[in-house]
Design an enzyme around this catalytic site. Structure first.
Site, PDB file in Angstrom:
ATOM      1  N   ASP A 199      75.044 131.986   6.168  1.00  0.00           N
ATOM      2  CA  ASP A 199      74.138 131.170   6.659  1.00  0.00           C
ATOM      3  C   ASP A 199      74.167 131.034   7.990  1.00  0.00           C
ATOM      4  O   ASP A 199      72.847 130.511   8.781  1.00  0.00           O
ATOM      5  CB  ASP A 199      73.949 129.614   5.918  1.00  0.00           C
ATOM      6  CG  ASP A 199      73.513 129.532   4.630  1.00  0.00           C
ATOM      7  OD1 ASP A 199      72.157 129.997   4.716  1.00  0.00           O
ATOM      8  OD2 ASP A 199      74.092 129.116   3.642  1.00  0.00           O
ATOM      9  N   PHE A 200      75.306 131.294   8.789  1.00  0.00           N
ATOM     10  CA  PHE A 200      75.201 130.973  10.190  1.00  0.00           C
ATOM     11  C   PHE A 200      75.519 132.333  10.858  1.00  0.00           C
ATOM     12  O   PHE A 200      75.672 132.353  12.053  1.00  0.00           O
ATOM     13  CB  PHE A 200      76.717 130.094  10.421  1.00  0.00           C
ATOM     14  CG  PHE A 200      76.495 128.832   9.640  1.00  0.00           C
ATOM     15  CD1 PHE A 200      75.273 128.120   9.684  1.00  0.00           C
ATOM     16  CD2 PHE A 200      77.264 128.650   8.400  1.00  0.00           C
ATOM     17  CE1 PHE A 200      75.084 127.051   8.861  1.00  0.00           C
ATOM     18  CE2 PHE A 200      77.212 127.816   7.656  1.00  0.00           C
ATOM     19  CZ  PHE A 200      76.011 126.811   7.869  1.00  0.00           C
TER      20      PHE A 200
END
Lengths: 404, 418
Positions: A174-175
């Site tokens: 997600d990052f």
């Protein structure tokens, strides 16, 4: 205050969880008007996960949601309501960028797929964030970045030889994606300004994740080699690791790449006899005797606090730093100097530090001015001021349950 | 692989890439988006060409797979900007460029007489993107950087690894990749600003400052609950109740990732239990749980343990592949813990034509690369050429663009400038 990069840019943010909202946050931090469109009938995952203010659950009490939605407005709209589509279309007419992160096909069911949007606004920029992209046999499998971290190969590369892998915290992929999405959104706005054309971006976290392991994948594709987790070892540095220090769960990272740095390391440790061991005087020697070397390094580090190890090493030109706990990150003097955290008062969470961008633009630095919205907090302002509904229309939609 | 340049996002822009491994990916991203990226290496080649792995394990500066991976879609020249002649040539290139990206220690460019203030005089719209371990300014400005150190200072290491051992990095280090990709995003923000105002600027990217963004939700447990999140290995730490629940589960031939969840997002738990029940593996306890009303956050350890036992035994019956195929069919949130081979063999990546064949005429072969980071409809995005050889485009750029004569090229070569 200098004019912000994205002043005047409007984003209808239908995305949820981390990757979509984190991506539009790059723009909200730099002046764009971003409206998070949610529904109270199905609050998003991050509104229902810790950490909560005082450990008491509540959709407006969690920093998990709030950290990715600074500088944004929040409205509610129940997209399953028959009249929601006309409201959604007003958002499309208003917006420069539309984002979403639903399972593939959901936006189409609501009449909000890219091909629907271009009929309303031909130069719209749209992005879909999804675990594995909009197409392909696994596109519809539900999941989060947490499990994608394993699918994309990161879990297997975080651990100790001979043990169960899986030490990588959180929804790592997600990052990874937001860097790529934000880069593309800024480029897309520039492209549209130059050519008059919009576009559609299909993000697969799997495919963005692969970029962060490219050489590992090429090593298999070319040489047939499969990398395995190797603790904190590094192919061309020794000592290289995170070593136990004094104090409860205190640790410091040290990385020695060159002979010059090794000499600095020896000076920093005040040259105990083992540092003069002939086996440790060359890189190959240190690498071949690394197990023993690591134990000896730890006999030295364990006499000091992590901060002391960091300072003594850095003074002699050796890369070192503490393994910061969450509380230490807030106290880090360098991050403080960069004003990485912005203290803002959230109406239910209270006043705590919120993360700002990892980069500083010299002429147009980010300004964090608004904590994340409570659910539906900005309904009246957004629907009447930004979308231009009359108060009567707004009340009617509210009474019909469209804005739930 | 061929693309009409004008159909790419960053078609009109020229980027000069002075970075080392802290910044390669930045230029690659801009290049894959269509910018004309010129990698500038010191004569003899960038020291980062020594980073392995290598093509067929031959340690040669023209065969580094690390170099290959992160320098696609760039042209390459050699230029020693530490010489007076080199600096002059660099300044001429700056006059024709839109962006310069660099990753030298703070103050290095100023020391060479090539700081932002000087470059801006040459080209008022220029954007200078600087990537460093800690930032251009501040108490750590002159500290030595290393990927593992940024990972540790940024708070990720402490969260990763087994509780009885040291905090961990990823065995393929990640902090500098975040910094480089962040620099691409920041550079494009600045390009958009320039499009509107004509104004360039200096961008200061810190690798350390990129890392806290990877910690997901761990930071705010401190200001909100005075809780320190600790590493829990294959488990997830639940600080409120001091308990842990399993995330990484052994199966017959490897591991799978499966997260137990309750509440309205937990419909897949019902489907897992139904699947277990069909195979005679669900006990009465697990069958009776109403997952929609089940709040996982505040359970005692005994409940997590009671769930772990039957689920763990069930997974052990099957291989990763068997579990994953059935999970996809039943829409259960279960994923394999993949290695490089399993990623390369993924039917999903194949169906999306993710992999891209890139020609390497110098090796008389074609190599399969991870392809585009995003699928963009309306503008092309992806690898346009393999990474440059040492000085491959010297003649094209120095003679073709700057108008140097061949004799001058020879002279500069002998003087160690190019």
């Amino acid at each position: 205050m200098a004019k912000q990069v994205f002043e005047g840019i409007k984003i209808a943010d239908f995305a949820w969880v981390a990757v979509g909202p984190r991506s539009t946050q790059y723009l909200s931090e730099h002046g764009a008007t971003v409206v998070r469109i949610e529904s109270g009938t199905h609050p998003e995952t991050l509104r229902m996960a810790a950490p909560y203010k005082d450990n008491k659950a509540g959709v407006n009490r969690t920093a998990f949601f709030a950290r990715y939605n600074t500088n944004k407005y929040g409205v509610t709209l129940n997209l399953n309501h028959p009249r929601a589509r006309e409201v959604a279309h007003r958002f499309i007419k208003w917006a420069d960028i539309v984002s979403e992160a639903y399972p593939p096909g959901r936006m189409k069911r609501w009449g909000l797929a890219y091909e629907d949007l271009v009929k309303i606004k031909p130069d719209i920029i749209m992005f879909s964030a999804c675990n594995q992209g909009q197409t392909g046999p696994h596109a519809s499998q539900p999941g989060y970045g947490v499990q994608l971290t394993s699918l994309a190969g990161f879990t297997n590369l975080t651990g100790w030889p001979g043990r169960t892998p899986g030490g990588l915290y959180g929804a790592y992929t997600d990052f990874v994606s937001p860097h790529f999405i934000a880069a593309s959104l800024a480029a897309a706005l520039e492209y549209r300004a130059r050519t008059g054309k919009g576009l559609y971006i299909d993000n697969s976290q799997y495919e963005c994740g692969a970029q962060f392991l490219s050489p590992v994948l090429l090593d298999y594709l070319v040489n047939g080699r499969i990398w395995k987790a190797m603790g904190n070892r590094h192919p061309y540095a020794a000592p290289h690791g995170i070593y136990r220090c004094r104090g409860k769960d205190g640790w410091a990272a040290i990385a020695v790449f060159t002979d010059e740095e090794w000499e600095g390391f020896c000076r920093a440790t005040d040259e105990p006899p083992w540092t003069q061991d002939p086996r440790f005087q060359s890189f190959v020697g240190r690498k071949e005797n690394e197990d023993e070397l690591d134990c000896l390094v730890e006999t030295w580090t364990s006499q000091f606090d992590p901060e002391e190890v960091m300072t003594m090493m850095q003074r002699e030109g050796v890369a070192a730093g503490i393994a910061a706990k969450n509380k230490d990150v807030y106290e880090d003097p360098q991050l403080k100097h960069r004003h990485h955290f912005w203290e803002m008062e959230h109406s239910e969470i209270g006043s705590i530090p919120w993360e700002g961008p990892s980069f500083i633009l010299s002429k147009t630095p980010a300004q964090l001015t608004k904590p994340a919205p409570c659910i539906g907090e900005d309904n009246h302002y957004v629907y009447t001021e930004l979308l231009g509904l009359s108060d009567e229309e707004f009340v009617q939609l509210m009474n019909e349950g469209v804005l739930e | 692989m061929s693309q009409e340049p004008s159909e790419t996002l960053l078609f009109p822009y020229r980027v000069l890439d002075l970075t080392d491994e802290k910044g390669f990916l930045c230029g690659k991203i801009l290049g894959d988006m269509g910018a004309d990226v010129v990698k500038i290496e010191p004569p003899g080649g960038d020291p980062s060409r020594r980073i392995g792995p290598f093509y067929k394990d031959i340690p040669d500066p023209e065969k580094s797979l690390y170099w290959f991976a992160y320098n696609t879609s760039k042209r390459g020249i050699t230029l020693n900007i530490e010489t007076a002649d080199g600096r002059e040539l660099f300044k001429r290139l700056v006059g024709r460029a839109d962006l310069v990206i660099e990753s030298s220690p703070p103050g290095t460019m100023e020391g060479l007489g090539l700081g932002y203030a000087v470059l801006r005089e040459l080209n008022p719209g220029l954007i200078l993107t600087s990537i460093t371990p800690y930032g251009q300014d501040g108490p750590y400005r002159d500290y030595k950087g290393a990927d593992i150190v940024c990972w540790a200072l940024g708070g990720m290491a402490f969260l990763c690894g087994d509780p009885d051992r040291a905090p961990l990095q990823v065995s393929f280090p990640q902090s500098y990749l975040h910094a480089a990709a962040e620099a691409a995003a920041a550079s494009n923000l600045a390009l958009y600003h320039r499009k509107n105002t004509g104004e360039g600027q200096h961008i200061d990217v810190s690798a350390q400052a990129c890392v806290p963004w990877c910690t997901m939700n761990a930071l705010e447990f401190w200001p909100l609950n005075r809780s320190i999140i600790t590493r829990a290995g294959p488990y997830r730490h639940r600080p409120a109740v001091n308990a842990r629940d399993r995330q990484i589960w052994p199966c017959k031939d490897g591991y799978v990732h499966f997260l137990m969840m309750g509440g309205i997002v937990a419909d897949y738990m019902t489907r897992l239990v139904a699947w277990m029940d069909e195979e005679g593996a669900a006990d009465e306890y697990i069958k009776e749980i109403k997952w929609a009303e089940f709040d996982m956050a505040y359970l005692p350890q005994s409940v997590y343990d009671a769930l772990e036992e039957p689920i763990g035994k069930f997974f052990m019956r099957y291989t990763m592949k068997e579990l994953y195929e059935e999970a996809v069919r039943r829409r259960v949130q279960l994923y394999p813990v993949c290695n490089a081979r399993e990623i390369v063999e993924s039917p999903q990546l194949e169906a999306r034509n993710f992999w891209q064949e890139v020609e390497h005429p110098e090796l008389k072969t074609t190599i399969t690369y991870p392809g585009a980071f995003l699928k963009v409809t309306g503008a092309k995005c992806g690898i346009s050429r393999r990474a440059p050889l040492i000085g491959e485009h010297n003649e094209e750029i120095f003679c073709g663009e700057l108008g140097l004569k061949r004799e001058e090229l020879v002279l500069l070569r002998q003087a160690g400038v190019i």
